[in-house]
Write a protein that holds these residues in place. Sequence first.
Motif, PDB file in Angstrom:
ATOM      1  N   LEU A   1      -2.137  -0.561 -12.217  1.00  0.00           N
ATOM      2  CA  LEU A   1      -0.818  -0.554 -11.968  1.00  0.00           C
ATOM      3  C   LEU A   1      -0.150  -1.821 -12.629  1.00  0.00           C
ATOM      4  CD1 LEU A   1      -0.551   0.738  -8.339  1.00  0.00           C
ATOM      5  CD2 LEU A   1      -0.135   1.753 -10.194  1.00  0.00           C
ATOM      6  N   PRO A   2       0.849  -2.044 -13.085  1.00  0.00           N
ATOM      7  CA  PRO A   2       1.696  -3.100 -13.540  1.00  0.00           C
ATOM      8  C   PRO A   2       1.852  -3.894 -12.601  1.00  0.00           C
ATOM      9  CG  PRO A   2       3.035  -1.212 -13.694  1.00  0.00           C
ATOM     10  CD  PRO A   2       2.075  -0.655 -13.276  1.00  0.00           C
ATOM     11  N   ASP A   3       2.064  -5.366 -12.814  1.00  0.00           N
ATOM     12  CA  ASP A   3       2.418  -6.460 -11.759  1.00  0.00           C
ATOM     13  C   ASP A   3       3.662  -6.053 -11.107  1.00  0.00           C
ATOM     14  OD1 ASP A   3       2.628  -8.337 -10.153  1.00  0.00           O
ATOM     15  OD2 ASP A   3       2.256 -10.039 -11.750  1.00  0.00           O
ATOM     16  N   GLN A   4       3.751  -5.602 -10.134  1.00  0.00           N
ATOM     17  CA  GLN A   4       5.188  -5.351  -9.251  1.00  0.00           C
ATOM     18  C   GLN A   4       5.173  -6.168  -7.941  1.00  0.00           C
ATOM     19  OE1 GLN A   4       7.882  -4.042  -9.987  1.00  0.00           O
ATOM     20  NE2 GLN A   4       7.415  -2.766 -11.839  1.00  0.00           N
ATOM     21  N   GLY A   5       4.500  -7.234  -7.990  1.00  0.00           N
ATOM     22  CA  GLY A   5       4.263  -7.843  -6.753  1.00  0.00           C
ATOM     23  C   GLY A   5       3.679  -7.235  -5.669  1.00  0.00           C
ATOM     24  N   ASP A  50      -5.296  10.335   5.644  1.00  0.00           N
ATOM     25  CA  ASP A  50      -5.559   9.385   6.626  1.00  0.00           C
ATOM     26  C   ASP A  50      -5.907   8.074   6.101  1.00  0.00           C
ATOM     27  OD1 ASP A  50      -8.022  10.177   5.730  1.00  0.00           O
ATOM     28  OD2 ASP A  50      -9.040  10.833   7.876  1.00  0.00           O
ATOM     29  N   LYS A  51      -5.505   7.629   4.913  1.00  0.00           N
ATOM     30  CA  LYS A  51      -6.149   6.643   4.298  1.00  0.00           C
ATOM     31  C   LYS A  51      -4.814   5.686   3.712  1.00  0.00           C
ATOM     32  CE  LYS A  51     -10.184   8.119   3.829  1.00  0.00           C
ATOM     33  NZ  LYS A  51     -11.366   7.729   4.745  1.00  0.00           N
ATOM     34  N   VAL A  52      -4.965   4.651   3.530  1.00  0.00           N
ATOM     35  CA  VAL A  52      -4.246   3.437   3.029  1.00  0.00           C
ATOM     36  C   VAL A  52      -4.736   3.191   1.932  1.00  0.00           C
ATOM     37  CG1 VAL A  52      -3.098   1.105   3.226  1.00  0.00           C
ATOM     38  CG2 VAL A  52      -3.364   2.791   5.321  1.00  0.00           C
ATOM     39  N   LEU A  53      -4.057   3.214   0.819  1.00  0.00           N
ATOM     40  CA  LEU A  53      -4.330   2.735  -0.799  1.00  0.00           C
ATOM     41  C   LEU A  53      -3.817   1.521  -1.215  1.00  0.00           C
ATOM     42  CD1 LEU A  53      -5.695   3.497  -3.372  1.00  0.00           C
ATOM     43  CD2 LEU A  53      -3.487   4.759  -4.112  1.00  0.00           C
ATOM     44  N   ASP A  54      -4.645   0.543  -1.341  1.00  0.00           N
ATOM     45  CA  ASP A  54      -4.356  -0.912  -1.597  1.00  0.00           C
ATOM     46  C   ASP A  54      -3.850  -1.061  -3.029  1.00  0.00           C
ATOM     47  OD1 ASP A  54      -4.472  -3.511  -2.070  1.00  0.00           O
ATOM     48  OD2 ASP A  54      -6.486  -4.016  -1.201  1.00  0.00           O
ATOM     49  N   LEU A  55      -2.690  -1.168  -3.193  1.00  0.00           N
ATOM     50  CA  LEU A  55      -1.823  -1.350  -4.409  1.00  0.00           C
ATOM     51  C   LEU A  55      -2.159  -2.570  -5.033  1.00  0.00           C
ATOM     52  CD1 LEU A  55       1.562   0.283  -3.576  1.00  0.00           C
ATOM     53  CD2 LEU A  55      -0.598   1.361  -4.476  1.00  0.00           C
ATOM     54  N   THR A  83     -11.786   8.593  -9.318  1.00  0.00           N
ATOM     55  CA  THR A  83     -12.445   7.411  -9.981  1.00  0.00           C
ATOM     56  C   THR A  83     -12.916   6.521  -9.183  1.00  0.00           C
ATOM     57  OG1 THR A  83     -10.349   6.133 -10.315  1.00  0.00           O
ATOM     58  CG2 THR A  83     -10.817   7.870 -12.190  1.00  0.00           C
ATOM     59  N   PRO A  84     -13.874   5.791  -9.227  1.00  0.00           N
ATOM     60  CA  PRO A  84     -14.581   4.717  -8.482  1.00  0.00           C
ATOM     61  C   PRO A  84     -13.479   3.834  -7.924  1.00  0.00           C
ATOM     62  CG  PRO A  84     -16.175   5.338 -10.171  1.00  0.00           C
ATOM     63  CD  PRO A  84     -14.844   6.068 -10.465  1.00  0.00           C
ATOM     64  N   ALA A  85     -12.678   3.126  -9.262  1.00  0.00           N
ATOM     65  CA  ALA A  85     -11.837   2.351  -8.782  1.00  0.00           C
ATOM     66  C   ALA A  85     -10.734   2.681  -7.662  1.00  0.00           C
ATOM     67  CB  ALA A  85     -11.202   1.843 -10.121  1.00  0.00           C
ATOM     68  N   VAL A  86     -10.329   3.811  -7.776  1.00  0.00           N
ATOM     69  CA  VAL A  86      -9.388   4.094  -6.788  1.00  0.00           C
ATOM     70  C   VAL A  86     -10.058   4.623  -5.482  1.00  0.00           C
ATOM     71  CG1 VAL A  86      -7.335   5.773  -6.150  1.00  0.00           C
ATOM     72  CG2 VAL A  86      -7.705   5.053  -8.661  1.00  0.00           C
ATOM     73  N   GLN A  87     -11.143   4.993  -5.615  1.00  0.00           N
ATOM     74  CA  GLN A  87     -11.802   5.497  -4.185  1.00  0.00           C
ATOM     75  C   GLN A  87     -12.059   4.039  -3.580  1.00  0.00           C
ATOM     76  OE1 GLN A  87     -15.707   6.938  -4.697  1.00  0.00           O
ATOM     77  NE2 GLN A  87     -15.151   8.517  -3.069  1.00  0.00           N
ATOM     78  N   ALA A  88     -12.507   2.777  -4.304  1.00  0.00           N
ATOM     79  CA  ALA A  88     -12.809   1.685  -3.611  1.00  0.00           C
ATOM     80  C   ALA A  88     -11.609   1.029  -3.088  1.00  0.00           C
ATOM     81  CB  ALA A  88     -13.624   0.699  -4.546  1.00  0.00           C
ATOM     82  N   ALA A  89     -10.349   1.591  -3.472  1.00  0.00           N
ATOM     83  CA  ALA A  89      -9.271   0.711  -2.824  1.00  0.00           C
ATOM     84  C   ALA A  89      -8.681   1.425  -1.604  1.00  0.00           C
ATOM     85  CB  ALA A  89      -8.172   0.797  -4.128  1.00  0.00           C
ATOM     86  N   LEU A  90      -9.359   2.574  -1.282  1.00  0.00           N
ATOM     87  CA  LEU A  90      -8.982   3.252  -0.106  1.00  0.00           C
ATOM     88  C   LEU A  90      -9.412   2.675   1.108  1.00  0.00           C
ATOM     89  CD1 LEU A  90      -9.282   7.014  -1.037  1.00  0.00           C
ATOM     90  CD2 LEU A  90      -7.315   5.702  -0.624  1.00  0.00           C
ATOM     91  N   HIS A  91      -8.529   2.424   2.264  1.00  0.00           N
ATOM     92  CA  HIS A  91      -9.114   2.146   3.535  1.00  0.00           C
ATOM     93  C   HIS A  91      -8.846   3.198   4.584  1.00  0.00           C
ATOM     94  CE1 HIS A  91      -9.637  -2.211   2.389  1.00  0.00           C
ATOM     95  NE2 HIS A  91      -8.660  -1.636   1.531  1.00  0.00           N
ATOM     96  N   ASP A  92      -9.467   3.539   5.568  1.00  0.00           N
ATOM     97  CA  ASP A  92      -9.019   4.254   6.616  1.00  0.00           C
ATOM     98  C   ASP A  92      -7.925   3.677   7.416  1.00  0.00           C
ATOM     99  OD1 ASP A  92     -11.309   5.905   6.330  1.00  0.00           O
ATOM    100  OD2 ASP A  92     -12.783   4.917   7.707  1.00  0.00           O
ATOM    101  N   ALA A 145       0.804  -1.184   0.116  1.00  0.00           N
ATOM    102  CA  ALA A 145       0.062  -0.081   0.110  1.00  0.00           C
ATOM    103  C   ALA A 145       0.823   1.341  -0.135  1.00  0.00           C
ATOM    104  CB  ALA A 145      -0.979   0.084   1.156  1.00  0.00           C
ATOM    105  N   VAL A 146       0.218   2.424  -0.169  1.00  0.00           N
ATOM    106  CA  VAL A 146       0.758   3.728  -0.201  1.00  0.00           C
ATOM    107  C   VAL A 146      -0.287   4.405   0.850  1.00  0.00           C
ATOM    108  CG1 VAL A 146       2.049   4.008  -1.982  1.00  0.00           C
ATOM    109  CG2 VAL A 146      -0.292   4.805  -1.804  1.00  0.00           C
ATOM    110  N   ALA A 147       0.401   5.381   1.752  1.00  0.00           N
ATOM    111  CA  ALA A 147      -0.267   6.029   2.767  1.00  0.00           C
ATOM    112  C   ALA A 147      -0.533   7.478   1.889  1.00  0.00           C
ATOM    113  CB  ALA A 147       0.407   6.524   4.162  1.00  0.00           C
TER     114      ALA A 147
END
Length: 415
Positions: free
Chosen positions: A57-61, A43-48, A95-104, A38-40
């Motif tokens: 994103l490309p496959d970077q493990g 106050d969110k964590v973005l699920d890579l 975008t909805p896709a990125v918004q959906a990947a955010l966590h508190d 993830a990245v910070a």
Amino acid sequence: MTHLIRSWVETANDPETAFPLNNLPFGVFSAGDAPRCAVAIGDKVLDLAALQAAGLLPDQGFDHPALNTFMASGRQAWHDIRETLTDLLRAGNETPAVQAALHDMNSVTLHLPFTVSEFTDFYAGRQHAFNVGSLFRDPANALPPNWLHIPIGYNGRASTVVVSGTDVHRPMGQMKGPQDDTPRFGPCQRLDIELEMGAVVGTPSAMGTSVSVDEADDMIFGYVLLNDWSARDIQAWEYQPLGPFQAKAFATTISPWVVTKAALEAFRTDTPPREKELLPHIKDTGPMLYDIDLSVTMTPENGQPTVICKTNYNTMYYSAAQQLAHHASSGCAMRTGDLLGSGTISGPEQGMFGSLLEMTWGGKNPITLKGGQTRTFIEDGDTLALHGSAQGDGYRIGFGPCTGTILPAKRTGSA
């Protein structure tokens, strides 16, 4: 000085947040499921891993429970991923896709961000080396003869590097005081911290080859806060002639987010003037330190936090790139996930010392905490926290927490 890059994640635009869009530090999190990268942001964590699965994103493990695959991919991949993430999070690009990947952030668990291959701890702060040398020898002979020529270090333990928030048991060990006839075994009585920065190696080097200082700088993926807990009484008995061993093998705490060199680029600064000219393999090639404000707080059990140190990473004598270049100069292979501790970061004044050994001058001058308690070294129940950030124009680059609470020793043998 660069300005704040505004994000559609509103909390990332707060000048007090540690994680503006300018930062984008990398880590590993879980939300009741498998850990992934993830990245910070604010106050969110973005699920890579979610962005990778969505083809953004490309496959970077990024679906792995460690950053090592991505770190090994090198500078161009680091740059490209950072640019893509910046575009995805920039104001107006929601975008909805990125918004959906955010966590508190307060709803997730943060893990050790990378698999630590090896841990090397250096002794590269001049004031700290002078203070310790003055304590144990005398000011005229404080620095060892080699200190102004090479960054001194020792090989530590990767097995006990832990993420912030992990409790640490007081170590047991063999000690012998100056008045003791024979050594004894028991819990450490002079438990200490060391305020450090940790450099994280991304791209490896081959055994039998050396690297230049500039090549070493390119190999570094990013930086973490690092507390190299130290058992001073165990260390005093064991360290001659081969240096620290069990006194530093029991725990090293790092912050959960790796702040990239790109995020710190605006804060580069020079190393100090050289008292002795360095040999070519570690000679300065430009600004390779960073202007990062650092502090330490101590909180007794059921007590209030007290700031016991304020200093800056720019006081170091050797940069991480110089340390890495020297490390590889013998042909030592450096690996993805190697962690290099800077050594204790102490400034020139009393309030800037990065260890209790220095703050209390070997235990002779106790410090007073809020509420009236005093300390010479760490007691059971005490929580130590390292803090660090670089201040920009309307934003700051933070590292997140680097905390640990000391629990009583586990007595598994004779004491």
